[in-house]
Design a protein around this motif. Structure first.
Motif, mmCIF file in Angstrom:
data_model
loop_
_atom_site.group_PDB
_atom_site.id
_atom_site.type_symbol
_atom_site.label_atom_id
_atom_site.label_comp_id
_atom_site.label_asym_id
_atom_site.label_seq_id
_atom_site.Cartn_x
_atom_site.Cartn_y
_atom_site.Cartn_z
ATOM 1 N N ASN A 101 0.814 -1.219 0.000
ATOM 2 C CA ASN A 101 0.000 0.000 0.000
ATOM 3 C C ASN A 101 0.845 1.265 0.000
ATOM 4 O O ASN A 101 0.311 2.364 0.137
ATOM 5 N N LEU A 156 -7.912 4.764 3.801
ATOM 6 C CA LEU A 156 -6.717 3.983 3.474
ATOM 7 C C LEU A 156 -6.101 3.427 4.762
ATOM 8 O O LEU A 156 -6.329 3.959 5.848
ATOM 9 N N LYS A 167 -0.225 3.882 -2.518
ATOM 10 C CA LYS A 167 -1.476 4.545 -2.146
ATOM 11 C C LYS A 167 -1.266 5.537 -1.000
ATOM 12 O O LYS A 167 -1.931 6.566 -0.921
#
Length: 574
Positions: free
Chosen positions: A204, A315, A207
């Motif tokens: 991640n 997130l 992101k």
């Protein structure tokens, strides 16, 4: 008030509430939407990489049958054949078909084992969902896994069997196929899978790369939430002004941990809303932003920020990723303030050029950033910082009156007085030397002007002399700033050369490193161009001042000559 139902479980974490009765007309109030239900609305949260990794390790489908895995792991390897030696002599980095190469030997069974691991990672019915970044080149993947196994499997001789308490080895010793072996190899499958997940598993990081909305949300919570603002020194790893004694210093790491816990919960709570200062949305301020950028559509194009973006909030943030957001935002702000507080970005003669930096309109920040579109958000951060007497600003040569990092309540109950920021010894010495140097330079400039122009006691000439001295001082400051950026540019170019040499064998890593250095080089060049432009404007103004002074001197000398001539004529007549 802010909904903090999910932030109250940590007893030591700072409260996540906003002060809605601050009394400051300009201060923004952070509010959160609340519902009549006492149950907080659930936020859909993306699984973190650690969550996926643990889930993968608990999934039996990704493991190879133990007896098969152990059998293939015992591969002793073979010497190179003549054909393989010739191939490796001409191409040292080449691969041997269906063999793993390690320590000048080839391992066929380790290749078969690596191939089985690859199939587990690449097949949907086994574990492909855990490895979305799996390379499309099977050959490189299998040989990479095989090299890891060959390097990390543990070789144990019979005499050391009892000293190794690994469950894998102890299980082998009870098996008839291995109890008479003189040498055994063991390795945990979890270790292999963890290694593979690090290379090809869920990631991640892309992101979670901080964007402007993330920075504004984090800095907005820090600067506008009173309870979090108190923890700014701890979050920045700075000593509080009021701290004395070892007990206070020992408590700082604990406060920092609690502060990050509270900050993370507030940041990830979509019911916590960060509001911009009212001035930011005012029509006249928008117009000033457009005027400073020389673009009538600049505000509408580049200033549509959203610190409450729910897609970003959900997130899988953690403390480490939030620290990266803070680092980026603080670095941008400090870099801007470095030039903004020096007062060398003007040159037009406008009042803003001579005002203290904290009294300038925030739109002037655009004149102190090389990349206006990327840095305009710093005007919002500056507004927040200014509202609370600059707790976030880096110390500079001149700070606002009464500015302190922390307000302390007097014991007598009187009105709190902001404590002045404490500079360390090296900062004090530097500032003292700078002030002395500036005073000497101003005195030298004054004497030089008097020697060139002739000293006169008239008020007009004193004003002209003072203006010239002030302009020369500003020119000297601008030149010093330009020289410092030129020195930084030379260092960055040397750094770029070192990066090229160091990562010459890894083009991908080299490109990534060079990209970062090139961005810094570009910023440095922009600042050199801006300071050079400012210098040209200042030199032009100095020439104009000198021309005015010369004309005045010429006019005065002409008048005196005329007066003397008239006197002599009258004497002749007599």
């Amino acid at each position: 008030m802010v909904d903090t139902s999910d932030a109250s479980s940590d007893e030591d974490a700072p409260p996540a509430t906003a002060d809605t009765n601050s009394g400051d007309a300009d201060e923004t109030t952070n509010t959160a939407e609340t519902t009549t239900n006492t149950t907080e609305t659930a936020v859909e949260v993306v699984e973190t990489a650690d969550d996926v990794r643990r889930k993968m390790l608990d999934d039996s489908k990704v493991y190879i049958r133990t007896d098969k895995f152990t059998s293939l792991l015992q591969d002793e390897g073979a010497e190179f054949t003549d054909e393989q030696k010739e191939k490796l002599r001409t191409k040292p980095n080449s691969k041997i078909t269906k063999h793993i190469v390690h320590n000048k030997r080839t391992y066929r069974q380790l290749y078969d084992l690596s191939n089985m691991v690859w199939i587990k990672l690449d097949t949907e019915s086994y574990g492909a969902q855990y490895f979305p970044r799996l390379t499309s080149t099977k050959t490189n993947g299998v040989h990479g896994i095989g090299s890891f196994i060959a390097k990390n499997r543990v070789r144990v001789s019979r005499g050391d069997f009892q000293t190794h308490q690994s469950p894998e080895l102890q299980a082998m010793l009870t098996h008839d196929d291995y109890k008479d072996k003189d040498v055994l190899y063991y390795l945990s499958q979890r270790e292999i899978l963890t290694h593979c997940f690090g290379k090809w598993g869920v990631d991640n990081s892309a992101k979670l790369k901080p964007d402007v909305d993330d920075k504004l949300r984090l800095l907005g919570i820090l600067l506008t939430f009173e309870e979090m603002r108190e923890y700014i020194p701890d979050i920045l790893n700075k000593r509080r002004d009021s701290e004395k004694g070892w007990q206070s210093l020992d408590a700082a790491p604990g406060r920092a941990r609690n502060a990050w816990t509270g900050l993370l919960k507030l940041f990830c709570n979509e019911n916590v809303v960060v509001d911009f200062p009212e001035k930011w949305s005012a029509a006249d301020f928008k117009q000033r932003i457009n005027d400073r950028s020389n673009d009538p559509d600049f505000y509408d194009t580049h200033c549509k920020f959203n610190p409450n973006n729910k897609e970003r909030i959900k997130l899988p943030w953690d403390k480490t990723s939030l620290k990266s957001v803070l680092k980026d935002g603080k670095s941008d702000y400090d870099e801007m303030m470095k030039t903004y507080t020096m007062g060398t970005g003007g040159g037009s003669g406008a009042p803003e050029d001579f005002a203290d930096w904290w009294n300038r309109d925030e739109s002037w920040i655009l004149n102190y950033t090389p990349q206006q579109a990327q840095s305009v958000y710093l005007a919002i951060v500056f507004m927040w910082d200014k509202l609370h007497n600059f707790p976030f600003s880096p110390p500079c040569q001149k700070m606002p009156p009464g500015c302190g990092r922390e307000d302390e309540a007097p014991v007598d109950g009187s009105t709190p007085i902001a404590a002045a920021p404490k500079a360390n010894k090296s900062d004090t010495v530097v500032l003292k030397a700078f002030k002395e140097l500036s005073a000497q330079r101003a005195d030298t400039t004054k004497k030089l002007l008097e020697a060139i122009q002739g000293k006169d006691d008239s008020a007009d000439e004193e004003d002209d002399s003072a203006n010239r001295a002030a302009m020369i001082q500003r020119i000297a400051n601008t030149r010093e700033l330009k020289v410092s950026f030129e020195q930084d540019l030379r260092k960055l170019r040397k750094k770029r050369d070192r990066v090229e040499d160091k990562y010459a064998a890894d083009e991908e890593k080299q490109a990534k490193k060079l990209k970062r250095v090139d961005v810094d080089i570009g910023d440095c060049k922009s600042m050199i161009q801006e300071t050079a432009k400012t210098l040209r404007v200042q030199l032009k103004e100095l020439r104009e001042l000198n021309n005015v002074g010369a004309k005045q001197l010429q006019y005065k000398n002409g008048s005196e000559s005329s007066s003397s001539s008239d006197d002599s004529d009258s004497e002749d007549d007599d």
